[in-house]
Design an enzyme around this catalytic site. Structure first.
Site, PDB file in Angstrom:
ATOM      1  N   ASP A 138       2.779  16.209 -41.333  1.00 40.94           N
ATOM      2  CA  ASP A 138       2.676  14.826 -41.808  1.00 40.94           C
ATOM      3  C   ASP A 138       3.094  13.850 -40.715  1.00 40.94           C
ATOM      4  O   ASP A 138       2.862  12.655 -40.825  1.00 40.94           O
ATOM      5  CB  ASP A 138       3.609  14.664 -43.035  1.00 40.94           C
ATOM      6  CG  ASP A 138       3.509  13.274 -43.659  1.00 40.94           C
ATOM      7  OD1 ASP A 138       2.374  12.796 -43.859  1.00 40.94           O
ATOM      8  OD2 ASP A 138       4.569  12.674 -43.944  1.00 40.94           O
TER       9      ASP A 138
ATOM     10  N   GLU B 237       2.123   8.449 -33.034  1.00 41.52           N
ATOM     11  CA  GLU B 237       1.427   7.996 -34.249  1.00 41.52           C
ATOM     12  C   GLU B 237       0.859   6.605 -34.012  1.00 41.52           C
ATOM     13  O   GLU B 237       1.549   5.778 -33.413  1.00 41.52           O
ATOM     14  CB  GLU B 237       2.395   7.982 -35.444  1.00 41.52           C
ATOM     15  CG  GLU B 237       2.896   9.372 -35.790  1.00 41.52           C
ATOM     16  CD  GLU B 237       3.885   9.422 -36.966  1.00 41.52           C
ATOM     17  OE1 GLU B 237       4.092   8.385 -37.622  1.00 41.52           O
ATOM     18  OE2 GLU B 237       4.445  10.488 -37.218  1.00 41.52           O
TER      19      GLU B 237
ATOM     20  N   LYS C 291      19.324  16.077 -47.658  1.00 35.69           N
ATOM     21  CA  LYS C 291      18.845  15.592 -48.957  1.00 35.69           C
ATOM     22  C   LYS C 291      17.458  16.151 -49.285  1.00 35.69           C
ATOM     23  O   LYS C 291      17.235  16.691 -50.362  1.00 35.69           O
ATOM     24  CB  LYS C 291      18.829  14.053 -48.965  1.00 35.69           C
ATOM     25  CG  LYS C 291      20.219  13.452 -48.897  1.00 35.69           C
ATOM     26  CD  LYS C 291      20.206  11.958 -48.911  1.00 35.69           C
ATOM     27  CE  LYS C 291      19.734  11.346 -47.611  1.00 35.69           C
ATOM     28  NZ  LYS C 291      20.637  11.550 -46.457  1.00 35.69           N
TER      29      LYS C 291
ATOM     30  N   HIS D 258       1.411  10.587 -42.017  1.00 38.78           N
ATOM     31  CA  HIS D 258       2.787  10.144 -42.313  1.00 38.78           C
ATOM     32  C   HIS D 258       2.872   9.545 -43.735  1.00 38.78           C
ATOM     33  O   HIS D 258       3.232   8.380 -43.926  1.00 38.78           O
ATOM     34  CB  HIS D 258       3.258   9.115 -41.273  1.00 38.78           C
ATOM     35  CG  HIS D 258       4.751   9.038 -41.158  1.00 38.78           C
ATOM     36  ND1 HIS D 258       5.397   8.775 -39.978  1.00 38.78           N
ATOM     37  CD2 HIS D 258       5.743   9.173 -42.075  1.00 38.78           C
ATOM     38  CE1 HIS D 258       6.702   8.756 -40.164  1.00 38.78           C
ATOM     39  NE2 HIS D 258       6.941   8.986 -41.442  1.00 38.78           N
TER      40      HIS D 258
HETATM   41  N1  LIG Z   1       7.511  12.212 -43.656  1.00 34.68           N
HETATM   42  C1  LIG Z   1       8.163  11.200 -44.158  1.00 34.68           C
HETATM   43  O1  LIG Z   1       7.564  10.216 -44.562  1.00 34.68           O
HETATM   44  C2  LIG Z   1       9.647  11.243 -44.264  1.00 34.68           C
HETATM   45  C3  LIG Z   1      10.268  10.615 -45.355  1.00 34.68           C
HETATM   46  C4  LIG Z   1      11.657  10.647 -45.433  1.00 34.68           C
HETATM   47  C5  LIG Z   1      12.397  11.276 -44.441  1.00 34.68           C
HETATM   48  N2  LIG Z   1      11.753  11.850 -43.404  1.00 34.68           N
HETATM   49  C6  LIG Z   1      12.508  12.575 -42.366  1.00 34.68           C
HETATM   50  O2  LIG Z   1      12.995  13.795 -42.931  1.00 34.68           O
HETATM   51  C7  LIG Z   1      14.139  14.226 -42.215  1.00 34.68           C
HETATM   52  C8  LIG Z   1      15.227  14.655 -43.172  1.00 34.68           C
HETATM   53  O3  LIG Z   1      15.638  13.564 -43.960  1.00 34.68           O
HETATM   54  P1  LIG Z   1      16.874  13.694 -44.987  1.00 34.68           P
HETATM   55  O4  LIG Z   1      16.873  12.436 -45.788  1.00 34.68           O
HETATM   56  O5  LIG Z   1      16.846  14.986 -45.678  1.00 34.68           O
HETATM   57  O6  LIG Z   1      18.072  13.644 -43.958  1.00 34.68           O
HETATM   58  P2  LIG Z   1      19.545  14.219 -44.149  1.00 34.68           P
HETATM   59  O7  LIG Z   1      20.387  13.512 -43.175  1.00 34.68           O
HETATM   60  O8  LIG Z   1      19.940  14.196 -45.581  1.00 34.68           O
HETATM   61  O9  LIG Z   1      19.401  15.750 -43.701  1.00 34.68           O
HETATM   62  C9  LIG Z   1      19.208  16.154 -42.387  1.00 34.68           C
HETATM   63  C10 LIG Z   1      19.891  17.501 -42.222  1.00 34.68           C
HETATM   64  O10 LIG Z   1      19.596  17.986 -40.920  1.00 34.68           O
HETATM   65  C11 LIG Z   1      20.750  18.656 -40.455  1.00 34.68           C
HETATM   66  N3  LIG Z   1      20.672  18.764 -38.999  1.00 34.68           N
HETATM   67  C12 LIG Z   1      20.936  17.805 -38.069  1.00 34.68           C
HETATM   68  N4  LIG Z   1      20.739  18.311 -36.836  1.00 34.68           N
HETATM   69  C13 LIG Z   1      20.361  19.604 -37.004  1.00 34.68           C
HETATM   70  C14 LIG Z   1      20.013  20.642 -36.108  1.00 34.68           C
HETATM   71  N5  LIG Z   1      20.045  20.452 -34.776  1.00 34.68           N
HETATM   72  N6  LIG Z   1      19.657  21.838 -36.617  1.00 34.68           N
HETATM   73  C15 LIG Z   1      19.624  22.031 -37.958  1.00 34.68           C
HETATM   74  N7  LIG Z   1      19.961  21.097 -38.851  1.00 34.68           N
HETATM   75  C16 LIG Z   1      20.311  19.892 -38.380  1.00 34.68           C
HETATM   76  C17 LIG Z   1      21.894  17.832 -40.956  1.00 34.68           C
HETATM   77  O11 LIG Z   1      23.083  18.581 -41.023  1.00 34.68           O
HETATM   78  C18 LIG Z   1      21.412  17.434 -42.343  1.00 34.68           C
HETATM   79  O12 LIG Z   1      21.877  18.340 -43.312  1.00 34.68           O
HETATM   80  C19 LIG Z   1      14.498  13.071 -41.299  1.00 34.68           C
HETATM   81  O13 LIG Z   1      13.983  13.336 -40.020  1.00 34.68           O
HETATM   82  C20 LIG Z   1      13.760  11.890 -41.891  1.00 34.68           C
HETATM   83  O14 LIG Z   1      13.490  10.896 -40.951  1.00 34.68           O
HETATM   84  C21 LIG Z   1      10.406  11.864 -43.302  1.00 34.68           C
HETATM   85  O1  LIG Z   2      11.891   8.026 -42.305  1.00 33.88           O
HETATM   86  C1  LIG Z   2      11.251   7.725 -43.300  1.00 33.88           C
HETATM   87  O2  LIG Z   2      11.733   7.104 -44.259  1.00 33.88           O
HETATM   88  C2  LIG Z   2       9.846   8.180 -43.395  1.00 33.88           C
HETATM   89  O3  LIG Z   2       9.384   8.650 -42.186  1.00 33.88           O
HETATM   90  C3  LIG Z   2       8.921   7.180 -44.018  1.00 33.88           C
HETATM   91  O4  LIG Z   2       8.319   6.305 -43.107  1.00 33.88           O
HETATM   92  P1  LIG Z   2       7.438   5.097 -43.657  1.00 33.88           P
HETATM   93  O5  LIG Z   2       8.359   4.142 -44.344  1.00 33.88           O
HETATM   94  O6  LIG Z   2       6.797   4.484 -42.465  1.00 33.88           O
HETATM   95  O7  LIG Z   2       6.457   5.662 -44.615  1.00 33.88           O
END
Ligand SMILES: NC(=O)c1ccc[n+]([C@@H]2O[C@H](COP(=O)([O-])OP(=O)(O)OC[C@H]3O[C@@H](n4cnc5c(N)ncnc54)[C@H](O)[C@@H]3O)[C@@H](O)[C@H]2O)c1
Ligand SMILES: O=C(O)[C@H](O)COP(=O)(O)O
Length: 526
Positions: free
Chosen positions: A254, A259, A149, A278
């Site tokens: 980030d 953390e 996504k 983060h």
């Molecule tokens: N920094 C933040 O605050 C924050 C916010 C939201 C999400 N996130 C993180 O971002 C990441 C992605 O979230 P998303 O909503 O896009 O998830 P998602 O599930 O939509 O996408 C993850 C993608 O990674 C792929 N994948 C899984 N294992 C893999 C591998 N070994 N090699 C390559 N691709 C692989 C999957 O096929 C999928 O398409 C997650 O780790 C989530 O926790 C961080």
């Molecule tokens: O996985 C998530 O949704 C993000 O890492 C966001 O984390 P937070 O809700 O602590 O900001």
């Protein structure tokens, strides 16, 4: 009134939703031992990434029914321990997608134009234009690791900025990648050819330290890495060393292995690194989205309704769930019935999906049938979350068969269980108004609604047997609400189903079994 503990900062809109059905206590920044101490009094826990929900917390949470993660990643929750305890874990898979993608793009631009350092310098009174000559992203190659996504939205915007796109995601089709104008390549090629590398994958055993010294060694000295996914995907010590030695040009992070970040070689670096605490999901919009999404699910589960984004029960689109709900009730009722007929120590359950049920997603039906099957033994300890594990641990073999050609009803379900009382089979279907009907017992046709207390007999079809059972039960003051007999041939074997107002004591059941012509008799309580 149920009690909900909110242990991380959550938007007020979520608290308001929870307050409609529960007492809400907001206690953020709790030390782990204090969380373990207070969790027994709560029915639900709502968190973000700040609270670690360990097996200790889950074990102590004797009343916990649901853990709601107002965000995506549930790596701070011991989901296996929760599943074992029958606690549903929900998240908000899409609520912060845009926020995280936009933060990623902001990090990429900050890194390219040294904005954080230039800002700091200007605020300190300097007018230094020479030190902050950056790079354009236009015409550069962006390597997207994880085209889910967030990765997809980053790719879409990056493309609009004139970037060329490579992607690595073993679970995404070439067509999907092409739709996003990405060329799917192997990781090695992505490392070698990208000017910018952005990570959007979960942290798993395979992705831990994916960016290590060996991976960095394949990159160009001009490469910049952005990680707004999860800490631990990058080996931070190797990254710090590589930046110091000029092996790559920069990094924007980030998320971190530990953390809050605390002491780290990364903080000593200069304008080539951008660090944020983060903040990917920290927009007002995303926080409203995730708070509403998760609070609504907690509210629903506390009201006995299913959750729409449970991570430890099979996901089902809400419209499909709505459509399947009456069948789930049917499966649970039949499971409960056949489990009691077959007795304890169930060896196997054969689940026959017939008619339209044969063409539907079967996993929820299987889980509902197992929940019913085990409910007599486990009572409220078994639920949709742990039914499969409980069945597996008891060595129950589950066999699924499908026959779309059976068309007596739109959809019907036949459960056959083998246990200490032998093998028994029940079939059921839904009438027009979703009323449950038991339509066969051990292949004898019947048509009865389930009743709280029931008596089943297997007997010889002969004159007087119905009267004998009726007067026997009457003599013991057992009131019969309805009675039906099913047979395949005249004067052959037959079944009798009686709905009775009260449970039948064992001594009366033994008397029933002694009646001439009765081969066996069973009571069930549904
Ligand atoms: N920094 C933040 O605050 C924050 C916010 C939201 C999400 N996130 C993180 O971002 C990441 C992605 O979230 P998303 O909503 O896009 O998830 P998602 O599930 O939509 O996408 C993850 C993608 O990674 C792929 N994948 C899984 N294992 C893999 C591998 N070994 N090699 C390559 N691709 C692989 C999957 O096929 C999928 O398409 C997650 O780790 C989530 O926790 C961080
Ligand atoms: O996985 C998530 O949704 C993000 O890492 C966001 O984390 P937070 O809700 O602590 O900001």
């Amino acid at each position: 009134m149920p009690k909900v503990l909110v242990s991380d900062p959550i938007d007020q809109v979520g608290i308001d939703i929870l307050s409609q059905v529960a007492q809400v206590d907001i206690k953020t920044g709790l030390p782990p031992e204090q969380l373990v101490q207070i969790i027994p009094e709560y029915d639900a826990l709502m968190i973000r990434s700040g609270t670690r929900v360990t097996a200790d917390v889950i074990d102590a949470g004797k009343n916990l029914k649901i853990i709601g993660r107002a965000g995506v990643g549930v790596d701070n929750v011991d989901v296996t321990a929760a599943t074992r305890r029958g606690i549903v874990v929900v998240n908000s898979p899409e609520g912060n997608t845009i926020a995280a993608a936009e933060h990623t793009l902001a990090m990429m631009m900050s890194l390219s134009r040294y904005i954080p350092d230039a800002n700091q310098s200007t605020k300190s009174g300097k007018w230094d234009r020479k030190s902050y000559t950056g790079n354009e992203v236009y015409n550069k190659t962006l390597g997207v690791v994880g085209l889910g996504k967030i990765g997809a939205h980053v790719a879409t915007v990056a493309r609009a900025m004139g970037m060329k796109l490579l992607a690595y995601d073993p679970f995404v089709s070439v067509e999907r990648a092409e739709q996003l104008n990405c060329r799917l390549v192997e990781l090695d090629m992505l490392f070698q050819e990208s000017d910018y590398i952005t990570l959007h994958i979960p942290k798993t055993p395979e992705t831990a330290n994916l960016i290590n010294a060996a991976a960095i060694a394949r990159m160009k000295p001009t490469t910049r890495i952005i990680n707004c996914a999860r800490g631990g995907i990058i080996d931070e010590a190797a990254l710090a060393a590589a930046l110091q030695e000029g092996k790559i040009a920069g990094a924007a992070l980030d998320v971190f292995g530990s953390e809050p970040l605390g002491e780290s070689p990364l903080t000593a670096l200069g304008k080539e690194i951008v660090l944020t605490p983060h903040l990917g999901a920290s927009t007002e919009e995303a926080q409203v989205n995730v708070a509403v999404d998760v609070a609504e699910q907690i509210r629903d589960v506390l009201l006995g309704l299913p959750a729409r984004s449970a991570v430890n029960i099979p996901g089902l689109r809400p419209d499909l769930l709505e459509q399947l709900k009456p069948y789930l009730q049917l499966a649970e009722t039949l499971g409960n019935l056949v489990g009691q007929l077959a007795g304890g120590r169930i060896e196997s359950l054969n689940i026959g999906l017939q008619g339209e049920l044969a063409t539907n997603q079967s996993q929820p039906i299987v889980i509902a049938a197992l929940k019913g099957l085990l409910s007599h033994a486990l009572q409220e300890r078994v639920n949709y979350v742990n039914a499969s594990i409980e069945a597996k641990e008891r060595g129950i073999r589950v066999i699924e068969t499908r026959d779309a050609s059976v068309r007596d009803y739109a959809g019907s379900l036949q459960l056959t269980a083998k246990g200490s009382l032998g093998e028994h089979s029940v079939t059921g279907a839904l009438l027009g108004d979703n009323e449950i009907r038991i339509t066969s017992l051990n292949d004898f046709p019947i048509n009865v609604p389930p009743n709280r207390h029931m008596l089943f007999t297997l007997h010889r079809d002969m004159p007087g047997i119905i009267g004998s059972i009726g007067s026997l039960l009457g003599g013991f003051n057992v009131n019969i609400a309805s009675m039906q007999v099913g047979r395949k041939i005249v004067r052959g074997d037959a079944v009798m189903v009686l709905s009775i107002d009260d449970p039948l004591p064992d001594n009366i059941l033994e008397e029933v079994k002694k009646v001439s012509g009765i081969r066996d008799a069973y009571t069930v309580t549904l």
